[in-house]
Design an enzyme around this catalytic site. Structure first.
Site, PDB file in Angstrom:
ATOM      1  N   ASP A  14       0.747  -1.061   0.133  1.00  0.00           N
ATOM      2  CA  ASP A  14       0.017   0.078   0.108  1.00  0.00           C
ATOM      3  C   ASP A  14       0.932   1.242   0.060  1.00  0.00           C
ATOM      4  O   ASP A  14       1.930   1.202   0.369  1.00  0.00           O
ATOM      5  CB  ASP A  14      -0.770  -0.121   1.258  1.00  0.00           C
ATOM      6  CG  ASP A  14      -1.652   1.229   1.326  1.00  0.00           C
ATOM      7  OD1 ASP A  14      -2.437   1.459   0.592  1.00  0.00           O
ATOM      8  OD2 ASP A  14      -1.623   1.737   2.398  1.00  0.00           O
ATOM      9  N   ARG A  15       0.354   2.364  -0.528  1.00  0.00           N
ATOM     10  CA  ARG A  15       1.099   3.648  -0.528  1.00  0.00           C
ATOM     11  C   ARG A  15       1.303   4.220   0.793  1.00  0.00           C
ATOM     12  O   ARG A  15       2.203   4.239   1.329  1.00  0.00           O
ATOM     13  CB  ARG A  15       1.127   4.407  -1.755  1.00  0.00           C
ATOM     14  CG  ARG A  15       1.849   5.583  -2.036  1.00  0.00           C
ATOM     15  CD  ARG A  15       1.427   6.534  -3.157  1.00  0.00           C
ATOM     16  NE  ARG A  15       0.366   7.348  -2.490  1.00  0.00           N
ATOM     17  CZ  ARG A  15      -0.155   8.279  -3.257  1.00  0.00           C
ATOM     18  NH1 ARG A  15      -0.101   8.580  -4.535  1.00  0.00           N
ATOM     19  NH2 ARG A  15      -0.965   9.248  -2.673  1.00  0.00           N
ATOM     20  N   ASP A  16       0.126   4.884   1.016  1.00  0.00           N
ATOM     21  CA  ASP A  16      -0.150   5.846   1.915  1.00  0.00           C
ATOM     22  C   ASP A  16      -0.478   5.203   3.283  1.00  0.00           C
ATOM     23  O   ASP A  16      -1.211   4.285   3.522  1.00  0.00           O
ATOM     24  CB  ASP A  16      -1.327   6.952   1.704  1.00  0.00           C
ATOM     25  CG  ASP A  16      -1.237   7.622   0.517  1.00  0.00           C
ATOM     26  OD1 ASP A  16      -0.165   8.053   0.361  1.00  0.00           O
ATOM     27  OD2 ASP A  16      -2.235   7.727  -0.411  1.00  0.00           O
ATOM     28  N   CYS A  99     -16.566  -1.050  -7.494  1.00  0.00           N
ATOM     29  CA  CYS A  99     -15.591  -1.510  -8.295  1.00  0.00           C
ATOM     30  C   CYS A  99     -15.085  -2.567  -7.981  1.00  0.00           C
ATOM     31  O   CYS A  99     -14.856  -3.005  -6.765  1.00  0.00           O
ATOM     32  CB  CYS A  99     -14.806  -0.203  -8.673  1.00  0.00           C
ATOM     33  SG  CYS A  99     -13.562   0.059  -7.478  1.00  0.00           S
ATOM     34  N   CYS A 101     -11.614  -3.321  -7.931  1.00  0.00           N
ATOM     35  CA  CYS A 101     -10.499  -3.191  -7.765  1.00  0.00           C
ATOM     36  C   CYS A 101     -10.124  -2.381  -6.469  1.00  0.00           C
ATOM     37  O   CYS A 101      -9.212  -2.384  -5.655  1.00  0.00           O
ATOM     38  CB  CYS A 101      -9.674  -2.067  -8.745  1.00  0.00           C
ATOM     39  SG  CYS A 101     -10.486  -0.483  -9.439  1.00  0.00           S
ATOM     40  N   ARG A 102     -11.097  -1.460  -5.892  1.00  0.00           N
ATOM     41  CA  ARG A 102     -11.048  -0.884  -4.826  1.00  0.00           C
ATOM     42  C   ARG A 102     -10.787  -1.854  -3.629  1.00  0.00           C
ATOM     43  O   ARG A 102     -11.555  -2.528  -3.334  1.00  0.00           O
ATOM     44  CB  ARG A 102     -12.146  -0.025  -4.408  1.00  0.00           C
ATOM     45  CG  ARG A 102     -11.906   0.752  -3.105  1.00  0.00           C
ATOM     46  CD  ARG A 102     -12.884   1.818  -3.213  1.00  0.00           C
ATOM     47  NE  ARG A 102     -12.990   2.482  -1.619  1.00  0.00           N
ATOM     48  CZ  ARG A 102     -12.086   3.339  -1.500  1.00  0.00           C
ATOM     49  NH1 ARG A 102     -11.494   3.987  -2.233  1.00  0.00           N
ATOM     50  NH2 ARG A 102     -12.058   3.964  -0.244  1.00  0.00           N
ATOM     51  N   ASP A 128      -1.346  -0.801   5.824  1.00  0.00           N
ATOM     52  CA  ASP A 128      -1.498  -0.323   7.110  1.00  0.00           C
ATOM     53  C   ASP A 128      -3.068  -0.507   7.634  1.00  0.00           C
ATOM     54  O   ASP A 128      -3.111   0.053   8.800  1.00  0.00           O
ATOM     55  CB  ASP A 128      -1.156   1.099   7.206  1.00  0.00           C
ATOM     56  CG  ASP A 128      -1.903   2.103   6.251  1.00  0.00           C
ATOM     57  OD1 ASP A 128      -2.147   1.669   5.294  1.00  0.00           O
ATOM     58  OD2 ASP A 128      -2.408   3.130   6.955  1.00  0.00           O
TER      59      ASP A 128
END
Length: 183
Positions: A14-16, A99, A101-102, A128
């Protein structure tokens, strides 16, 4: 089949809140701040020949709070600071869009694995929050939670594997009884 060190071919993140400090709806590359040790962990994985990728829900696009170009520029800054990733997946949809993808849906993990030419059982996903771990489980990948102060206690309790930081998360991936040999 559970992902272990023998079958692991990719580690997705995950990014954030996982690789970089979470700045809600960030469209400004100058606000990107990697977590301590993130680059070192990623370089270690790359040196082992493992693919790396980033999967990120970006509902701010659907909400009109930022543009896809802004997200792309933030992602470019992440790569500038943390090195190149083999695959990026971004879901621009809102929570109510339904969707596939989420996260917690498995779509981004399935897509990333398809693009990497691997089965989801050969990937791990580090995130996270609970929806990250739910997405990993739904895709058939191994999920490891690295909680932040924003992670809810019930998400930590529900996660099959929890690590204090990125280094510990990756260490868990390689802590496999099969590899340790006789005592």
């Amino acid at each position: 089949m559970a992902t272990n060190a023998l079958t692991l071919k990719a580690v997705l993140f995950d990014r954030d809140g996982t690789l970089v400090v979470d700045v809600p709806y960030n469209g400004d590359p100058q606000k990107v701040e990697p977590y301590p040790g993130a680059r070192r962990v990623l370089e270690g994985l790359r040196n082992l020949g493992l693919a790396t990728g980033v999967l990120s829900n970006q509902s701010g696009i659907a909400r009109g709070l930022l543009t896809a170009d802004q997200v792309d520029s933030v992602n470019a800054r992440v790569e500038e600071l943390l090195g190149p990733f083999d695959v990026w997946e971004v879901c621009p949809h809102g929570a109510g869009d339904g969707c596939p993808c989420r996260k917690p849906a498995p779509g981004m993990i399935h897509s990333a694995c398809r693009r990497l030419g691997i089965d989801p059982s050969e990937a791990a996903f580090v995130g996270d929050i609970g929806s990250d771990i739910e997405a990993a489980a739904a895709a058939g990948a191994r999920g490891i939670l690295v909680p932040t102060p924003q992670t809810r206690a019930e998400e930590v309790d529900a996660a099959p594997e929890v690590a204090a930081d990125l280094e510990q998360a990756v260490a868990l991936l390689f802590r496999d009884p099969v590899l340790q040999g006789p005592a």
